[in-house]
Enzyme design. Structure first.
Site, mmCIF file in Angstrom:
data_model
loop_
_atom_site.group_PDB
_atom_site.id
_atom_site.type_symbol
_atom_site.label_atom_id
_atom_site.label_comp_id
_atom_site.label_asym_id
_atom_site.label_seq_id
_atom_site.Cartn_x
_atom_site.Cartn_y
_atom_site.Cartn_z
ATOM 1 N N ALA A 68 0.846 -1.196 0.000
ATOM 2 C CA ALA A 68 0.000 0.000 0.000
ATOM 3 C C ALA A 68 0.877 1.241 0.000
ATOM 4 O O ALA A 68 1.838 1.345 0.775
ATOM 5 C CB ALA A 68 -0.908 -0.004 1.238
ATOM 6 N N GLY A 113 3.987 3.880 3.666
ATOM 7 C CA GLY A 113 3.750 2.658 2.906
ATOM 8 C C GLY A 113 3.683 1.464 3.836
ATOM 9 O O GLY A 113 4.075 1.554 5.011
ATOM 10 N N LYS A 114 3.152 0.369 3.398
ATOM 11 C CA LYS A 114 3.152 -0.873 4.181
ATOM 12 C C LYS A 114 2.786 -2.018 3.267
ATOM 13 O O LYS A 114 2.036 -1.827 2.303
ATOM 14 C CB LYS A 114 2.121 -0.796 5.315
ATOM 15 C CG LYS A 114 2.389 -1.753 6.466
ATOM 16 C CD LYS A 114 3.465 -1.219 7.386
ATOM 17 C CE LYS A 114 3.624 -2.013 8.650
ATOM 18 N NZ LYS A 114 4.417 -1.273 9.650
ATOM 19 N N GLY A 115 3.302 -3.186 3.553
ATOM 20 C CA GLY A 115 2.953 -4.311 2.703
ATOM 21 C C GLY A 115 3.155 -5.623 3.414
ATOM 22 O O GLY A 115 3.632 -5.668 4.554
#
Ligand code: NAD
Length: 424
Positions: A68, A113-115
């Site tokens: 994301a 961000g993150k994933g």
């Protein structure tokens, strides 16, 4: 003031709902253009990729991964990459939003961000984990990079995972790109002090909060849930500084000594998992009992959603400092506000992690390593500066500490959007 409905199950609220609620609370205090708020309620993009893996037995399994991108108005997206069976798109979006606010509050030039990959890493061999990570790096290559999006370790990933990721990315780029991820081993451009940083920042911020309330650290009683990277480093920092750490815990339970534990003698999660509850202490407690101990400071530093509508009325601490990400549900937050218990938010307290990640990225792009002493000095400077920014906001408005932190962060992000404008 409205009274909180304790029957509302806070766990029903997803990370993205919580994050949007916090954005709206902060926005109510600022004159921010509604269009900018709407942009910040959304993510710039969420990528979903299929990651095929050849298992050790020769079969092929396909895993789903997300990344994301919430907002990059202040700099490249930055945030963890987790390997966990519970990873969802919604969770990645919510966690990416938190990263936007955390970076803005710390005034570091990154966005959120993150994933993660929907996988149980415990079911993978080392070789499988390496192949999965290399293929993931390849699938995400178009949307990541040292100037675009910089992943970092999170649940289920570690410095070795980052080393494989960096190597796979570098092989395809045809040059060594240490700045594509942070949290690497120092031998390939990782920073000294990265591991201890979130715990140290929790310690530094706890000292500031106690000073704000005119409380002497010497003799202050502290309970810490979770004795891993964040909890153990925070507990030892405060213990060394003169606090009395009376209780610490791991997933199996808590230990309690009213005269204070020797936190340097208790082995942490990484040193030996499961050693906390096995330590020879005067008393054993459950994790739930630790959270409601009559202490001066409570530091939840294990997992999210542990302070809820169910136990918030029982908490006896005078001050809560969030070591974990999201340990307090929105409902519990309102209860603490009504009860006058200050909660120092995660986006400041544990931000030492992303701050030293920023230092790591600076070292990588400048090809110049910093000493541990320099990392610690600069970390302290950044933490004190962010504390002052939050405190100034807190003192000038009738808001919670969390609201004050979000107001500082949102103002910076909104001003950046205003300055850059909307293209085309
Ligand atoms: P860790 O795995 O090193 O340690 C976690 C600790 O919590 C261990 O002692 C474990 O036994 C305990 N624990 C696990 N489940 C529990 C449960 N259900 N009840 C009670 N205790 C439990 O993890 P960490 O890196 O210290 O991370 C802890 C929290 O801090 C997480 O919320 C993480 O997202 C957040 N955080 C970590 C970093 C970082 O860089 N390590 C940075 C910022 C925030």
């Amino acid at each position: 003031m409205t009274t909180v409905d304790p029957t509302r199950e806070p766990e029903e609220e997803s990370a993205v709902e919580t994050a949007r609620g916090q954005l709206e609370r902060a926005a109510a205090h600022l004159d921010v253009d509604q269009g900018t708020i709407e942009r910040l309620r959304q993510s710039t993009a969420v990528y979903r990729v299929a990651v095929p893996l050849e298992r050790d037995d020769g079969t092929t399994e396909v895993y789903t991964a997300y990344r994301a991108h919430h907002d990059d108005v202040r700099g490249p997206y930055k945030g963890g990459l987790r390997y966990h069976p519970g990873v969802t798109q919604e969770e990645c979006v919510g966690l990416a939003m938190w990263m936007t606010w955390k970076c803005a509050l710390m005034d570091i030039p990154f966005g959120g961000g993150k994933g993660g990959v929907v996988v149980d890493p415990k079911e993978l061999s080392r070789g499988e984990k390496e192949r999965l990570t290399r293929r993931l790096a390849q699938e995400l290559r178009p949307v990541i990079g040292p100037m675009k999006d910089i992943p970092a370790p999170d649940m289920g990933t570690d410095p070795q995972t980052m080393a494989w990721f960096m190597d796979a990315y570098s092989m395809q780029e045809g040059e060594t790109c240490p700045g594509v991820v942070t949290g690497k081993p120092p031998v390939i451009g990782g920073s000294y002090g990265r591991e201890e940083a979130p715990g140290l920042s929790v310690g530094i911020i706890t000292e500031q909060a106690l000073a704000y309330y005119d409380t002497d650290l010497e003799g202050t009683t502290v309970a810490v849930q979770g004795f891993g990277s964040v909890g153990a480093n925070a507990a030892r920092y405060l213990d060394d500084a003169g606090a009395t750490v009376v209780a610490v815990s791991d997933v199996d339970g808590a230990i309690f000594d009213p005269d204070g534990l020797d936190t340097n003698d208790v082995e942490d999660h990484d040193e030996t998992p499961g050693m906390v509850s096995g330590y020879d202490a005067p008393q054993s407690l459950s994790n739930e009992e630790l959270l409601t101990l009559d202490v001066d400071v409570l530091i939840p530093a294990a997992i999210g959603n542990v302070l809820t509508a169910t136990n918030a009325h029982e908490v006896q601490a005078d001050l809560i400092v969030e070591g974990a990400n999201g340990p307090t549900t929105s409902t519990a937050d309102r209860i603490f506000e009504e009860r006058g218990i200050p909660v120092i938010p995660d986006i400041l307290a544990n931000a030492g992690g992303v701050t030293v990640s920023y230092f790591e990225w600076l070292q990588d792009i400048n090809r110049r390593a910093w000493s541990l002493e320099r990392v610690y000095d600069e970390l302290e400077t950044e933490m004190l500066s962010a504390w002052e920014d939050m405190r100034t906001e807190y003192d000038s408005r009738d808001v919670t500490w969390r609201d004050a932190a979000y107001i500082v962060a949102l103002r910076r992000v909104a001003e950046a959007h205003g300055a850059r404008g909307l293209w085309p």
